[in-house]
Write a protein that holds these residues in place. Structure first.
Motif, short mmCIF file in Angstrom:
data_model
loop_
_atom_site.label_atom_id
_atom_site.label_comp_id
_atom_site.label_asym_id
_atom_site.label_seq_id
_atom_site.Cartn_x
_atom_site.Cartn_y
_atom_site.Cartn_z
N UNK A 196 -1.38 11.70 -12.85
CA UNK A 196 -0.10 11.46 -13.51
C UNK A 196 1.11 11.52 -12.60
N UNK A 197 0.93 11.39 -11.29
CA UNK A 197 2.05 11.45 -10.35
C UNK A 197 2.18 10.10 -9.66
N UNK A 198 3.28 9.41 -9.90
CA UNK A 198 3.52 8.12 -9.26
C UNK A 198 3.91 8.34 -7.80
N UNK A 199 3.47 7.43 -6.94
CA UNK A 199 3.80 7.50 -5.52
C UNK A 199 4.66 6.30 -5.13
N UNK A 200 5.20 6.33 -3.94
CA UNK A 200 6.06 5.23 -3.50
C UNK A 200 5.32 3.90 -3.50
N UNK A 203 2.68 -4.63 0.96
CA UNK A 203 2.86 -4.58 -0.48
C UNK A 203 3.25 -3.21 -1.02
N UNK A 204 3.32 -2.22 -0.14
CA UNK A 204 3.58 -0.85 -0.63
C UNK A 204 4.99 -0.68 -1.18
N UNK A 205 5.94 -1.43 -0.65
CA UNK A 205 7.32 -1.31 -1.13
C UNK A 205 7.77 -2.50 -1.96
N UNK A 206 6.85 -3.41 -2.22
CA UNK A 206 7.13 -4.58 -3.06
C UNK A 206 5.84 -4.97 -3.75
N UNK A 207 5.64 -4.47 -4.96
CA UNK A 207 4.36 -4.68 -5.65
C UNK A 207 4.13 -6.14 -6.02
N UNK A 208 5.18 -6.95 -6.03
CA UNK A 208 5.07 -8.37 -6.36
C UNK A 208 5.21 -9.25 -5.12
N UNK A 209 4.80 -8.71 -4.00
CA UNK A 209 4.98 -9.44 -2.75
C UNK A 209 4.20 -10.74 -2.73
N UNK A 242 6.80 -8.65 19.23
CA UNK A 242 5.64 -8.07 19.91
C UNK A 242 4.76 -9.11 20.59
N UNK A 243 4.76 -10.33 20.04
CA UNK A 243 3.79 -11.33 20.49
C UNK A 243 2.45 -11.07 19.83
N UNK A 244 1.66 -12.12 19.67
CA UNK A 244 0.37 -11.98 18.99
C UNK A 244 -0.56 -11.02 19.70
N UNK A 245 -0.42 -10.89 21.00
CA UNK A 245 -1.28 -10.00 21.78
C UNK A 245 -1.03 -8.53 21.52
N UNK A 246 0.04 -8.23 20.77
CA UNK A 246 0.31 -6.83 20.40
C UNK A 246 0.47 -6.69 18.89
N UNK A 247 -0.08 -7.64 18.13
CA UNK A 247 -0.08 -7.54 16.67
C UNK A 247 -1.52 -7.60 16.16
N UNK A 248 -1.79 -6.83 15.09
CA UNK A 248 -3.14 -6.84 14.51
C UNK A 248 -3.06 -6.69 13.00
N UNK A 249 -4.01 -7.30 12.33
CA UNK A 249 -4.06 -7.27 10.87
C UNK A 249 -4.76 -6.01 10.36
N UNK A 250 -4.21 -5.46 9.28
CA UNK A 250 -4.88 -4.37 8.57
C UNK A 250 -4.69 -4.56 7.07
N UNK A 251 -5.75 -4.36 6.31
CA UNK A 251 -5.69 -4.60 4.86
C UNK A 251 -4.99 -3.47 4.10
N UNK A 252 -5.01 -2.27 4.66
CA UNK A 252 -4.52 -1.07 3.97
C UNK A 252 -5.24 -0.87 2.63
N UNK A 253 -6.48 -1.29 2.56
CA UNK A 253 -7.27 -1.06 1.34
C UNK A 253 -7.84 0.35 1.35
N UNK A 254 -8.00 0.97 0.19
CA UNK A 254 -7.77 0.40 -1.13
C UNK A 254 -6.35 0.57 -1.66
N UNK A 255 -5.43 1.14 -0.86
CA UNK A 255 -4.06 1.35 -1.37
C UNK A 255 -3.43 0.03 -1.80
#
Length: 290
Positions: free
Chosen positions: A24-28, A217-223, A239-252
């Motif tokens: 019952x506690x909402x998070x950001x 999507x954590x700060x914009x649920x309708x992203x 950063x350039x692509x060589x210093x960027x990486x994808x992360x799903x942040x699942x299951x959050x």
């Protein structure tokens, strides 16, 4: 083989997560009720493999006993050797027994680095007081020790703390840094994004810092791809692509999107010529996948 550079797993019968078990506690990031259940590798893997992923990075997620969590993640990696799984564990870099804690963590083959959150969200940070880590000389000393051991640091913070953090990181340049969630641009107004981009520059100017395209999507649920396009474009530009990486942040991030939707939106926004780095190469190099 794609690599998901930021996700979580949990078995509520094996490890205690106070924040996750609180009802019952909402998070950001929204109402956690749908994810207050076991989230195990087979479920994650089914979604990830469907999108071409074959390895991943587990990020600590607030266990009551961080050592128990790290051991459990290692047991998962051992149980599924056909799924390369490495982890970023929790460790308090200001602890008096830091040497002992790091020695213990480094007995686990899957450990690649440490995360100690500096900033989550404005309201929650005012309660936890984690921002004060930047002012503690023990934190910088601990950060330097990570580098000397070949361990990285996952950095989660807010844009308001970027300049101060960059000052600290510049004094520990041997430690590789992964900026979580693109630096958490929580203010999505034009002015807010400009302030974020200005702060981000203080971090992207440091060559040891990489950036995760995650948690958008954590700060914009309708992203949507359109709404986060300026964020992704700014990260790639700085950063350039060589210093960027994808992360799903699942299951959050499953609270607002399916795994397929998260991947598809990032695919749409990352130029084809950059996708090998963003979805594979950067994470492979940074987290030392064999």
């Amino acid at each position: 083989m794609r690599i998901d550079a930021h996700h979580h797993l949990w078995d509520l019968s094996a490890v205690t997560y106070p924040w996750l078990m609180e009802k019952g506690v909402a998070r950001f990031f929204g109402d956690p009720s749908p994810i207050q259940r076991n989230y195990l590798l087979p479920e994650f893997r089914a979604d990830a493999e469907a999108e071409g992923f074959g390895a991943s990075v587990h990020i600590q997620v607030g266990a009551a006993d961080p050592w128990a969590e790290a051991q459990w993640v290692q047991s998962v990696a051992d149980q599924f050797p056909d799924w390369p799984l490495v982890q970023v564990a929790f460790c308090d870099l200001t602890a008096d027994d830091l040497d002992k804690q790091l020695d213990r963590l480094q007995t686990l083959p899957s450990v690649r680095g440490v995360r100690q959150i500096i900033g989550r969200a404005p309201g929650e940070d005012a309660i936890t007081g984690t921002n004060t880590l930047l002012e503690d000389p023990k934190f910088l000393a601990g950060l330097k020790q990570l580098g000397s051991r070949g361990l990285s640091f996952d950095l989660q913070l807010l844009p308001e703390l970027m300049e101060m953090t960059a000052d600290v990181l510049s004094q520990g340049s041997e430690t590789r840094i992964a900026l979580c969630h693109a630096g958490s641009p929580h203010d999505r107004t034009a002015q807010g994004l400009q302030r974020w981009a200005d702060g981000l520059m203080t971090l992207s100017n440091l060559p040891q810092v990489c950036c995760k395209l995650s948690g958008l999507g954590m700060f914009d649920y309708n992203w949507s791809a359109e709404s986060v396009s300026p964020i992704v474009a700014t990260c790639l530009s700085q950063f350039g692509a060589g210093r960027c990486m994808f992360g799903s942040n699942f299951p959050v991030d499953s609270l607002s999107s399916t795994y397929k939707e998260v991947v598809s939106m990032h695919q749409e926004l990352v130029p084809a010529s950059n996708q090998d780095d963003v979805f594979h190469g950067t994470a492979k190099r940074f987290y030392r996948f064999e």
